[in-house]
Design a protein around this motif. Structure first.
Motif, mmCIF file in Angstrom:
data_model
loop_
_atom_site.group_PDB
_atom_site.id
_atom_site.type_symbol
_atom_site.label_atom_id
_atom_site.label_comp_id
_atom_site.label_asym_id
_atom_site.label_seq_id
_atom_site.Cartn_x
_atom_site.Cartn_y
_atom_site.Cartn_z
ATOM 1 N N LYS A 116 13.257 5.770 -60.300
ATOM 2 C CA LYS A 116 13.012 6.838 -59.330
ATOM 3 C C LYS A 116 14.297 7.620 -59.026
ATOM 4 C CE LYS A 116 8.863 5.698 -56.712
ATOM 5 N NZ LYS A 116 8.332 5.425 -55.361
ATOM 6 N N ARG A 120 14.514 11.636 -58.753
ATOM 7 C CA ARG A 120 15.103 12.299 -57.583
ATOM 8 C C ARG A 120 16.212 13.257 -57.988
ATOM 9 N NH1 ARG A 120 14.793 6.634 -54.790
ATOM 10 N NH2 ARG A 120 12.752 6.798 -53.759
ATOM 11 N N GLU A 208 6.919 12.557 -56.636
ATOM 12 C CA GLU A 208 7.098 11.124 -56.398
ATOM 13 C C GLU A 208 5.749 10.419 -56.251
ATOM 14 O OE1 GLU A 208 9.873 8.170 -53.686
ATOM 15 O OE2 GLU A 208 10.468 10.228 -54.099
#
Length: 280
Positions: A116, A120, A208
């Motif tokens: 992740k 990001r 996300e």
């Protein structure tokens, strides 16, 4: 394994505190380095967009960023590298997530949290990421560079998953080494699929949440199998009880002993396997 430090030696050290200023200075230097890399990358992308990738020179990129040619080469080895300024730092952050994982977190969940950090990075600057994606599709050299960067993440996550299992332990019924490697590839593939879809949509949408949905599919497909082939030690130590021990069914009663901190999913899977064995 590293031995614990001797408390007496630790207490005998002079009580000075040079670490905090040094750490602060190091953080400032790292922040300045990343800032310059991003400025150079921004200048490079503007020139690539207006002049074209092939027609743009390193001297022009440096001049547009207001620095000397030698400053450019302190940060990047080539102009194609300048378009990916954050991958090195993101790789460090992803590795930090793995290193700080809670001891009882499923390793596949840890890997999903680690990657992740990559998403990001892209999501922090949607317009830049979309333009970078356009350039990488048009310029083979940039596409190759991006593929090489993705391969670094995949190697990191594969090493992490394999580190939780004995790669040489290929006894019958233990598919952990295979599942670990395939699962690492699946996590990276799921991430890249969601990322490409988001970039093609112009960087719009909750990327996300899309990523969490993709990871849920990977977790359901591969996560329940990892660890299924391992057996508990024959004589577990009283000081170090196993995470989960299931006892053979007797008189239609199944007795299971679990640590209070054992993950509920692991407990349920072991009970389910024991019941299936009994029915068979």
């Amino acid at each position: 394994m590293a031995q614990p430090a001797d408390p007496s030696r630790r207490s005998s050290r002079p009580k000075t505190a040079p670490d905090a200023p040094e750490s602060a200075a190091g953080n400032r230097a790292a922040a300045q380095r990343l800032k310059m890399r991003r400025e150079l990358a921004s200048a490079a992308m503007e020139l690539f967009a207006t002049k074209g990738y092939e027609a743009t020179t390193v001297d022009e990129i440096a001049a547009a960023a207001g620095v000397a040619r030698r400053t450019f080469f302190r940060h990047f080895r080539s102009k194609e590298e300048a378009i990916f300024p954050d991958h090195d730092d993101t790789l460090v952050r992803a590795e930090a997530v793995l290193n700080a994982a809670p001891p009882h977190e499923h390793p596949l969940d840890t890997v999903c949290r680690g990657i992740k950090e990559v998403m990001r990075m892209y999501a922090s600057s949607p317009a830049v990421s979309v333009e970078r994606y356009r350039l990488t599709r048009e310029v083979p050299t940039l596409r190759e560079r991006e593929i090489a960067s993705v391969a670094r993440y995949e190697r990191l996550f594969t090493r992490y998953l394999l580190g939780h299992f004995d790669e040489r332990d290929h006894h019958a019924g233990n598919d952990d080494p295979l599942l670990a490697e395939v699962a690492a590839s699946a996590v990276v593939t799921a991430h890249n699929h969601v990322l490409r879809r988001w970039l093609r949509a112009g960087g719009e949408g909750d990327v996300e949440a899309q990523l969490d949905h993709a990871f849920a599919i990977v977790r359901e497909t591969f996560g329940s199998g990892i660890g299924a082939g391992r057996t508990a030690p024959a004589s577990p130590s009283a000081a170090e009880p196993p995470a989960l021990v299931s006892m053979a069914p007797k008189d239609e009663v199944l007795v299971a002993v679990a640590r209070t901190d054992a993950p509920l999913d692991d407990v349920m899977r072991t009970i389910e396997r024991a019941l299936q064995t009994r029915r068979a």
